[in-house]
Design an enzyme around this catalytic site. Structure first.
Site, PDB file in Angstrom:
ATOM      1  N   PRO A   2       9.475  19.625   3.530  1.00  0.00           N
ATOM      2  CA  PRO A   2       9.177  19.555   2.361  1.00  0.00           C
ATOM      3  C   PRO A   2      10.680  19.243   1.240  1.00  0.00           C
ATOM      4  O   PRO A   2      11.588  19.952   1.559  1.00  0.00           O
ATOM      5  CB  PRO A   2       8.849  21.313   2.452  1.00  0.00           C
ATOM      6  CG  PRO A   2       8.732  22.036   3.076  1.00  0.00           C
ATOM      7  CD  PRO A   2       9.298  20.547   4.169  1.00  0.00           C
ATOM      8  N   GLU A   3      10.271  17.842   0.406  1.00  0.00           N
ATOM      9  CA  GLU A   3      11.392  18.367  -0.908  1.00  0.00           C
ATOM     10  C   GLU A   3      10.496  17.735  -1.538  1.00  0.00           C
ATOM     11  O   GLU A   3       8.983  18.308  -2.050  1.00  0.00           O
ATOM     12  CB  GLU A   3      11.901  16.279  -0.549  1.00  0.00           C
ATOM     13  CG  GLU A   3      11.967  16.151   1.166  1.00  0.00           C
ATOM     14  CD  GLU A   3      12.731  15.092   1.156  1.00  0.00           C
ATOM     15  OE1 GLU A   3      12.728  13.900   0.827  1.00  0.00           O
ATOM     16  OE2 GLU A   3      12.691  14.621   2.130  1.00  0.00           O
TER      17      GLU A   3
END
Length: 271
Positions: A2-3
């Site tokens: 997750p960015e």
DNA sequence: AGTACGTCCTGATCGC
DNA sequence: TGCGATCAGGACGTAC
């Protein structure tokens, strides 16, 4: 991984689930080290009966302000994901923590590798490390990047991965941005020209914006999950695949122990 | 201060 | 075919 776009998508999932307005009635923490602050006991005792007012995001952190003036902070780590489920549903194996809501539903925190983190704090901005500008809402400027990169010998990729430089970038979107900007990941940050910085800044903003738009569409159109169609990046993450711009084989290397993909032809080692 | 690297974790993938 | 080894990488701690 997750960015920023994935965390923003998670935020929008929680918004759509109408989490704001709900209160947590019970917190189950299945892996104690996830709780960073306060103590596990104070965390579990502190959450119940407080209403979630809204859902915000700063970098890769999801911030849920509560009506107690505290903030419930979620970091998804590398493998974390949140969802809101009916209480009747059997909890899936990799769901490490559950937060029961006052309407009978349950907030699931799935986190196979246990790299996620949770906080409950009255002072979120001192609990969190110092974060650089939000690339989409603060406006990332060439002057800012130029100042941050000045006299720095570290690879440009390493600096872009630092949350104190730009908040929200991770391995994927750094590779993607550098690819579109035509900048080799190992270039010394301080060696980038102004025109390269202009391009890089635009490519960062565009990569993140495009990815968020894809996630929005995926939610609206109920794309299957997990989908191979949900590739939000354009540079192949496999050595030897053709570069989408010039057709040359994509190369791979390690930069700061991170798997790095680039086009040797579009992103030459030296300027 | 700047730079580099090990550590935490476990499911997925690789290679013999 | 199976099973052990390796890989993945966000953020922090430690070291030089």
């Amino acid at each position: 991984m997750p960015e920023l776009p994935e965390v923003e998508n998670a935020r929008r999932v929680l918004l759509r689930a109408e989490l704001p307005g709900r209160s947590i009635t019970r917190a189950n923490v299945g892996w104690a080290p996830t709780v960073k602050q306060p103590s596990l006991e104070d965390f579990v005792l502190g959450l119940p009966s407080k209403q979630i007012l809204s859902i915000n995001r700063r970098g890769k952190y999801i911030l849920l302000p509560l009506d107690s003036d505290e903030t419930f902070i979620i970091h998804l780590g590398m493998t974390g994901g949140v969802s809101v489920q009916p209480a009747s549903r059997e909890v899936e194996p990799m769901v490490r923590h559950t937060f029961h809501l006052d309407d009978g539903r349950v907030l699931w925190f799935r986190d196979p590798r246990k790299f996620g983190h949770l906080w409950l704090t009255a002072d979120p901005y001192s609990a969190l490390p110092s974060l650089g500008p939000e690339p989409l809402s603060d406006g990332l400027t060439v002057n800012y990047l130029s100042e941050k990169f000045r006299d720095r010998n570290a690879p440009v990729k390493a600096l872009l991965l630092e949350q104190s430089v730009v908040a929200g970038l991770g391995n994927l979107y750094v590779d993607e941005s550098l690819f579109h900007a035509g900048v080799n990941p190992t270039r010394h940050a301080g060696s980038l020209t102004t025109s390269e910085l202009v391009k890089l800044k635009d490519c960062i903003v565009n990569s993140l914006t495009n990815a968020i738009a894809i996630y929005d569409r995926a939610r609206e159109e109920h794309w299957p999950d997990p989908p191979s169609a949900l590739h939000t990046w354009t540079i192949p993450r496999k050595a030897g695949e053709p570069c989408p711009r010039c057709g040359a084989p994509i190369a791979t290397m390690r930069v700061r122990a991170r798997g790095t993909f680039f086009c040797p032809s579009c992103q030459p080692p030296e300027a």
